[in-house]
Design an enzyme around this catalytic site. Structure first.
Site, short mmCIF file in Angstrom:
data_model
loop_
_atom_site.label_atom_id
_atom_site.label_comp_id
_atom_site.label_asym_id
_atom_site.label_seq_id
_atom_site.Cartn_x
_atom_site.Cartn_y
_atom_site.Cartn_z
N THR A 50 6.13 -24.80 20.11
CA THR A 50 6.71 -23.80 19.21
C THR A 50 5.63 -22.88 18.62
O THR A 50 5.84 -22.26 17.60
CB THR A 50 7.47 -24.50 18.06
OG1 THR A 50 6.55 -25.41 17.42
CG2 THR A 50 8.69 -25.26 18.54
N GLY A 52 3.91 -19.81 17.76
CA GLY A 52 4.27 -18.40 17.76
C GLY A 52 5.75 -18.10 17.59
O GLY A 52 6.16 -16.94 17.73
N THR A 53 6.55 -19.10 17.25
CA THR A 53 8.00 -18.81 17.08
C THR A 53 8.25 -17.79 15.97
O THR A 53 9.12 -16.94 16.11
CB THR A 53 8.80 -20.10 16.75
OG1 THR A 53 8.15 -20.78 15.67
CG2 THR A 53 8.93 -21.01 17.94
N GLY A 54 7.48 -17.91 14.88
CA GLY A 54 7.69 -17.00 13.76
C GLY A 54 7.37 -15.56 14.15
O GLY A 54 8.13 -14.63 13.83
N CYS A 55 6.25 -15.36 14.85
CA CYS A 55 5.85 -14.01 15.30
C CYS A 55 6.91 -13.46 16.25
O CYS A 55 7.32 -12.29 16.14
CB CYS A 55 4.52 -14.04 16.05
SG CYS A 55 3.17 -14.79 15.14
N LYS A 57 13.51 -18.51 7.08
CA LYS A 57 13.72 -19.23 8.35
C LYS A 57 13.77 -20.73 8.10
O LYS A 57 13.11 -21.22 7.18
CB LYS A 57 12.58 -18.91 9.31
CG LYS A 57 12.47 -17.45 9.66
CD LYS A 57 11.19 -17.13 10.41
CE LYS A 57 9.94 -17.27 9.57
NZ LYS A 57 8.72 -16.80 10.21
N1 LIG Z 1 12.64 -26.57 16.99
C1 LIG Z 1 13.32 -25.42 16.91
N2 LIG Z 1 14.51 -25.29 17.55
C2 LIG Z 1 15.21 -24.14 17.48
N3 LIG Z 1 14.82 -23.07 16.77
C3 LIG Z 1 13.65 -23.14 16.11
C4 LIG Z 1 12.84 -24.31 16.13
N4 LIG Z 1 11.73 -24.08 15.39
C5 LIG Z 1 11.84 -22.82 14.93
N5 LIG Z 1 13.00 -22.25 15.34
C6 LIG Z 1 13.43 -20.87 15.10
O1 LIG Z 1 12.29 -20.06 15.32
C7 LIG Z 1 12.20 -19.03 14.34
C8 LIG Z 1 10.91 -19.20 13.55
O2 LIG Z 1 11.10 -20.24 12.62
P1 LIG Z 1 9.97 -21.05 11.86
O3 LIG Z 1 10.55 -21.50 10.57
O4 LIG Z 1 9.43 -22.09 12.78
O5 LIG Z 1 8.89 -19.92 11.66
P2 LIG Z 1 7.34 -20.01 11.42
O6 LIG Z 1 7.00 -21.29 10.77
O7 LIG Z 1 6.99 -18.77 10.71
O8 LIG Z 1 6.72 -19.98 12.84
P3 LIG Z 1 5.13 -20.08 13.14
O9 LIG Z 1 4.83 -21.53 13.09
O10 LIG Z 1 5.00 -19.46 14.47
O11 LIG Z 1 4.40 -19.34 12.06
C9 LIG Z 1 13.47 -19.14 13.49
O12 LIG Z 1 14.47 -18.30 14.01
C10 LIG Z 1 13.87 -20.60 13.66
O13 LIG Z 1 15.26 -20.74 13.50
C1 LIG Z 2 -3.16 -14.16 15.12
C2 LIG Z 2 -2.07 -15.04 14.65
N1 LIG Z 2 -1.05 -14.51 13.95
C3 LIG Z 2 -0.04 -15.28 13.50
C4 LIG Z 2 -0.02 -16.64 13.77
C5 LIG Z 2 1.10 -17.52 13.24
O1 LIG Z 2 1.78 -18.16 14.19
C6 LIG Z 2 -1.10 -17.17 14.54
N2 LIG Z 2 -1.14 -18.49 14.85
N3 LIG Z 2 -2.09 -16.34 14.95
#
Ligand SMILES: Nc1ncnc2c1ncn2[C@@H]1O[C@H](COP(=O)(O)OP(=O)(O)OP(=O)(O)O)[C@@H](O)[C@H]1O
Ligand SMILES: Cc1ncc(CO)c(N)n1
Length: 282
Positions: free
Chosen positions: A209, A211-214, A174
């Site tokens: 943002t 929880g975007t990854g989850c 990502k």
């Molecule tokens: N500012 C943003 N604008 C648009 N899309 C975003 C943005 N930030 C993240 N994304 C999208 O959100 C999804 C998660 O990306 P990211 O790389 O932030 O994951 P992550 O770091 O694992 O998230 P988390 O911080 O929740 O663990 C991807 O599809 C990414 O393209």
């Molecule tokens: C419980 C839990 N899982 C995953 C993440 C990653 O975003 C978080 N902040 N908390």
């Protein structure tokens, strides 16, 4: 609603990440959500205040309870906390012959708190990856798992090859954490062992943002449970998370959660957005 997805993850009391984000996202896709908790976190938009792992027996029993009763169409893993819990999860995946395993290799929360011990990285690579269909690391996670620094797209490709060789059938690296050089857009990259497929949408300037990854990985899981190909699932998940970020309502005092119901609330906007995803292969 006859498709099911199981999330094996930690609880986020703040509701934006973890099990809560996964179940909300499954529900938005009309996929019936099941859960097995690995840990309880005391967490909000400002950070993680406490981490309380669920006992191994408790985790194993939850997995047995759902595995012995339900047909499970896809499984997502999130926060796994440590090696012992990874082993328990891998054991259940093999025991119940679960398919469509989506692994979000959660390591560190946005505020810097550890959600996976460093000792567990080897277990993730050696035990979980061989049974993984789709792994969805962000750039820092891909760096830790591969030992490579990732700055360019070609670095990302090399990391994806390493994860593929370690067993993941598909790898999505990502782009949320990519540095300023491509800051106007966010590119997510999918590798299936042969072809690299890129998905690009504008970067949204928002602090909400959490929880975007989850949410992204849960949307992939739900799409796969519904029978979509991984490529379609990644594209649709990108639209889902873009809508969720675009329509956040700044809950809490820190880094707020996304709006998991945004795609349902604004279907016309989502349809336009789906047509705007720039997708290409390499
Ligand atoms: N500012 C943003 N604008 C648009 N899309 C975003 C943005 N930030 C993240 N994304 C999208 O959100 C999804 C998660 O990306 P990211 O790389 O932030 O994951 P992550 O770091 O694992 O998230 P988390 O911080 O929740 O663990 C991807 O599809 C990414 O393209
Ligand atoms: C419980 C839990 N899982 C995953 C993440 C990653 O975003 C978080 N902040 N908390």
């Amino acid at each position: 609603m006859n498709r099911t997805a199981l999330t094996i993850a930690g609880s986020d009391s703040g509701g934006g990440a973890g099990i809560q984000a996964d179940l909300k996202t499954f529900q938005e896709h009309l996929v019936f959500g099941l859960s097995a908790l690995t840990a309880v976190t005391a967490q909000n938009t400002e950070g993680v205040q406490g981490v309380y792992p669920v006992e191994i027996d408790g985790l194993q029993q939850q997995l047995d309870s759902v595995g012995s009763d339900f047909t499970i169409d896809a499984v997502k893993t999130g926060m796994l906390f440590d090696e012992a819990r990874i082993e328990t999860v891998v054991h259940a995946i093999k025991k119940f012959k679960w398919k469509n395993i989506i692994v979000d290799p959660v390591m560190i929360a946005k505020g810097g708190d550890h959600l996976l011990t460093e000792e567990a990285h080897t277990a993730l690579l050696e035990q979980l990856l061989p049974v993984t269909d789709v792994i969805t690391p962000n750039i820092p996670e891909a760096e830790v798992l591969t030992g490579k620094t990732i700055r360019t797209i070609s670095d990302r490709k090399e990391a994806a090859r390493i994860l593929h060789n370690a067993g993941a059938r598909y790898t999505v690296i990502k782009g949320g954490h990519a540095d300023a050089s491509d800051s106007t857009n966010v590119i997510d990259m999918l590798f299936d062992g042969e072809t690299f497929t890129f998905f690009e949408l504008p970067r949204i300037d928002s602090k909400n943002t959490h929880g975007t990854g989850c949410t992204f990985a849960a949307a992939i899981t739900a799409q796969v449970a519904l029978g979509q190909t991984v490529t379609e699932a990644v594209k649709n998940a990108k639209v889902f998370v873009q809508m969720a970020i675009a329509h956040t309502t700044s809950l809490g005092n820190g880094f707020g959660p996304t709006h998991h119901g945004a795609l349902r609330q604004f279907p016309n906007e989502a349809a336009v957005l789906a047509g705007e995803v720039r997708q290409w292969e390499d």
